[in-house]
Design a protein around this motif. Sequence first.
Motif, PDB file in Angstrom:
ATOM      1  N   PHE A   1      12.571  -5.309  -8.498  1.00  0.00           N
ATOM      2  CA  PHE A   1      11.714  -5.304  -7.314  1.00  0.00           C
ATOM      3  C   PHE A   1      10.318  -5.744  -7.746  1.00  0.00           C
ATOM      4  CE2 PHE A   1       8.785  -2.935  -4.464  1.00  0.00           C
ATOM      5  CZ  PHE A   1       9.153  -3.519  -3.277  1.00  0.00           C
ATOM      6  N   GLU A   2       9.808  -6.748  -7.076  1.00  0.00           N
ATOM      7  CA  GLU A   2       8.477  -7.240  -7.414  1.00  0.00           C
ATOM      8  C   GLU A   2       7.538  -7.001  -6.253  1.00  0.00           C
ATOM      9  OE1 GLU A   2       9.217 -10.860 -10.503  1.00  0.00           O
ATOM     10  OE2 GLU A   2       9.912 -11.154  -8.450  1.00  0.00           O
TER      11      GLU A   2
ATOM     12  N   ARG B   1       6.381  -5.516 -11.597  1.00  0.00           N
ATOM     13  CA  ARG B   1       7.840  -5.690 -11.580  1.00  0.00           C
ATOM     14  C   ARG B   1       8.493  -4.358 -11.951  1.00  0.00           C
ATOM     15  NH1 ARG B   1      11.887  -8.163 -14.988  1.00  0.00           N
ATOM     16  NH2 ARG B   1      12.971  -9.808 -13.859  1.00  0.00           N
ATOM     17  N   ILE B   2       9.382  -3.905 -11.081  1.00  0.00           N
ATOM     18  CA  ILE B   2      10.110  -2.666 -11.361  1.00  0.00           C
ATOM     19  C   ILE B   2      11.583  -3.016 -11.534  1.00  0.00           C
ATOM     20  CG2 ILE B   2      10.752  -0.388 -10.470  1.00  0.00           C
ATOM     21  CD1 ILE B   2       8.226  -0.476  -8.766  1.00  0.00           C
ATOM     22  N   LYS B   3      12.169  -2.492 -12.584  1.00  0.00           N
ATOM     23  CA  LYS B   3      13.602  -2.714 -12.813  1.00  0.00           C
ATOM     24  C   LYS B   3      14.306  -1.357 -12.814  1.00  0.00           C
ATOM     25  CE  LYS B   3      16.216  -5.765 -15.602  1.00  0.00           C
ATOM     26  NZ  LYS B   3      16.393  -6.445 -16.864  1.00  0.00           N
ATOM     27  N   VAL B   4      15.344  -1.244 -11.993  1.00  0.00           N
ATOM     28  CA  VAL B   4      16.134  -0.010 -11.923  1.00  0.00           C
ATOM     29  C   VAL B   4      17.548  -0.331 -12.411  1.00  0.00           C
ATOM     30  CG1 VAL B   4      17.045   1.789 -10.398  1.00  0.00           C
ATOM     31  CG2 VAL B   4      14.776   0.842  -9.977  1.00  0.00           C
ATOM     32  N   ILE B   5      18.042   0.481 -13.332  1.00  0.00           N
ATOM     33  CA  ILE B   5      19.384   0.260 -13.883  1.00  0.00           C
ATOM     34  C   ILE B   5      20.226   1.515 -13.647  1.00  0.00           C
ATOM     35  CG2 ILE B   5      20.720  -0.380 -15.933  1.00  0.00           C
ATOM     36  CD1 ILE B   5      17.962  -1.346 -17.120  1.00  0.00           C
TER      37      ILE B   5
ATOM     38  N   VAL C   1      14.495   3.367 -15.478  1.00  0.00           N
ATOM     39  CA  VAL C   1      13.475   2.664 -14.702  1.00  0.00           C
ATOM     40  C   VAL C   1      12.451   2.054 -15.653  1.00  0.00           C
ATOM     41  CG1 VAL C   1      11.705   2.889 -12.916  1.00  0.00           C
ATOM     42  CG2 VAL C   1      13.762   4.302 -12.796  1.00  0.00           C
ATOM     43  N   LEU C   2      12.180   0.776 -15.438  1.00  0.00           N
ATOM     44  CA  LEU C   2      11.147   0.096 -16.222  1.00  0.00           C
ATOM     45  C   LEU C   2      10.109  -0.470 -15.261  1.00  0.00           C
ATOM     46  CD1 LEU C   2      14.109  -0.705 -17.773  1.00  0.00           C
ATOM     47  CD2 LEU C   2      12.441  -1.566 -19.382  1.00  0.00           C
ATOM     48  N   VAL C   3       8.847  -0.249 -15.579  1.00  0.00           N
ATOM     49  CA  VAL C   3       7.763  -0.831 -14.796  1.00  0.00           C
ATOM     50  C   VAL C   3       7.000  -1.778 -15.719  1.00  0.00           C
ATOM     51  CG1 VAL C   3       5.653  -0.387 -13.507  1.00  0.00           C
ATOM     52  CG2 VAL C   3       7.579   1.195 -13.304  1.00  0.00           C
ATOM     53  N   ASP C   4       6.968  -3.029 -15.339  1.00  0.00           N
ATOM     54  CA  ASP C   4       6.341  -4.077 -16.153  1.00  0.00           C
ATOM     55  C   ASP C   4       6.850  -4.040 -17.599  1.00  0.00           C
ATOM     56  OD1 ASP C   4       4.875  -4.923 -13.970  1.00  0.00           O
ATOM     57  OD2 ASP C   4       3.207  -3.589 -14.397  1.00  0.00           O
ATOM     58  N   GLY C   5       8.136  -3.790 -17.736  1.00  0.00           N
ATOM     59  CA  GLY C   5       8.755  -3.791 -19.058  1.00  0.00           C
ATOM     60  C   GLY C   5       8.655  -2.491 -19.828  1.00  0.00           C
ATOM     61  N   GLU C   6       7.934  -1.512 -19.270  1.00  0.00           N
ATOM     62  CA  GLU C   6       7.784  -0.232 -19.987  1.00  0.00           C
ATOM     63  C   GLU C   6       8.750   0.798 -19.407  1.00  0.00           C
ATOM     64  OE1 GLU C   6       3.729   1.077 -19.816  1.00  0.00           O
ATOM     65  OE2 GLU C   6       2.985  -0.808 -20.636  1.00  0.00           O
ATOM     66  N   TYR C   7       9.465   1.443 -20.302  1.00  0.00           N
ATOM     67  CA  TYR C   7      10.413   2.469 -19.874  1.00  0.00           C
ATOM     68  C   TYR C   7       9.658   3.676 -19.326  1.00  0.00           C
ATOM     69  CZ  TYR C   7      14.500   5.460 -19.922  1.00  0.00           C
ATOM     70  OH  TYR C   7      15.529   6.288 -19.551  1.00  0.00           O
TER      71      TYR C   7
ATOM     72  N   ALA D   1       0.830  -1.208   0.000  1.00  0.00           N
ATOM     73  CA  ALA D   1       0.000   0.000   0.000  1.00  0.00           C
ATOM     74  C   ALA D   1       0.866   1.260   0.000  1.00  0.00           C
ATOM     75  CB  ALA D   1      -0.920   0.000   1.208  1.00  0.00           C
ATOM     76  N   SER D   2       2.073   1.145   0.551  1.00  0.00           N
ATOM     77  CA  SER D   2       2.951   2.324   0.595  1.00  0.00           C
ATOM     78  C   SER D   2       3.774   2.467  -0.684  1.00  0.00           C
ATOM     79  CB  SER D   2       3.881   2.223   1.801  1.00  0.00           C
ATOM     80  OG  SER D   2       4.717   1.099   1.640  1.00  0.00           O
ATOM     81  N   ILE D   3       3.703   1.482  -1.549  1.00  0.00           N
ATOM     82  CA  ILE D   3       4.504   1.550  -2.779  1.00  0.00           C
ATOM     83  C   ILE D   3       3.740   2.290  -3.885  1.00  0.00           C
ATOM     84  CG2 ILE D   3       5.572   0.144  -4.598  1.00  0.00           C
ATOM     85  CD1 ILE D   3       6.034  -1.964  -2.338  1.00  0.00           C
ATOM     86  N   TYR D   4       2.460   1.941  -4.051  1.00  0.00           N
ATOM     87  CA  TYR D   4       1.681   2.619  -5.083  1.00  0.00           C
ATOM     88  C   TYR D   4       0.567   3.435  -4.451  1.00  0.00           C
ATOM     89  CZ  TYR D   4      -1.242   3.527  -9.103  1.00  0.00           C
ATOM     90  OH  TYR D   4      -1.991   4.157 -10.067  1.00  0.00           O
TER      91      TYR D   4
END
Lengths: 151, 144
Positions: free
Chosen positions: A147-148, A135-139, A93-99, A62-65
Amino acid sequence: MASVSITHLVLFIASLLVAASVAGVLTDEVGRLSEAINDQGLDASQDVRTDIEIISDSGSSASIYDPGTQNITIYVKNTGSQQLVASADGMDVLVDGEYQTTVNVTVLDDTTWDTNDVARVRIYRPGGLSTGDHRIKVIVNGDEEVFEFNR
Amino acid sequence: MGFSVSGSFAILVLASFIAFGMAYSAGANSFERVTDATHDSYERGLDRQNTAINVSEVTYQSGDLEVNVTNTGTTSLSINATDVIVNGTYRQSFQQFEVVGKPDSDLWLPGETLAISVNDSSLQSGDTVKIVTEYGVAAGGMVP
């Protein structure tokens, strides 16, 4: 005899000029190559020294989104051995594969993102986030962290 | 002709020495830089492998959340580099944040317990607490 000496002198000067030209081109090109090797070494060492961890608690989804602001908030800790750039330009940063393009990075306990400092990364998702797994991907500098969480 | 060849050859040899010097110093510097970084990374990786913490106790009374975390690994940790996330929110102010019996020390040595106290009356049973060390090794607990 004088004409032979002048010919030799001309050939001598010409050969020196040609040799100097070749030497100039050689040192110039090697100088450029050396700069490229230096840059490559610096980049490689920065990549090796970079290490991040996403320390957000996936158990508190709940604190993430926040559906009100449509923001995803994660905390990213610098666990490497060099200072990182605390801005959206310094990370992908990619969220669910979207930049993601609307990303805000704020260092929480310092002004610069040094080793052990934590940065808050806010990702604005105008389309919202559906219920389910995400799924969040940070590069950062080639170091990827995933991070899932579940909404 | 002899002077021309010798002179040109001398210039080319000199240029080759200069070029080799530049290339060698660049290569050696880069190699050393990457080797240092790799060594540093291995050291941190080893410290990370030797780091372990355990949330030994979580209590919540009158809005005060108290968490005891024990360093169960073999590396000494830094309190200043330790982070606390309560109910998903990063905390920066604490009522108490010190190693038991060593209030002025930043070192959190193996076997020692870190006592953390946070005042937050909005917490509920089942809310999570997460402690993260400087190497990213984390342990969690729940508000009773």
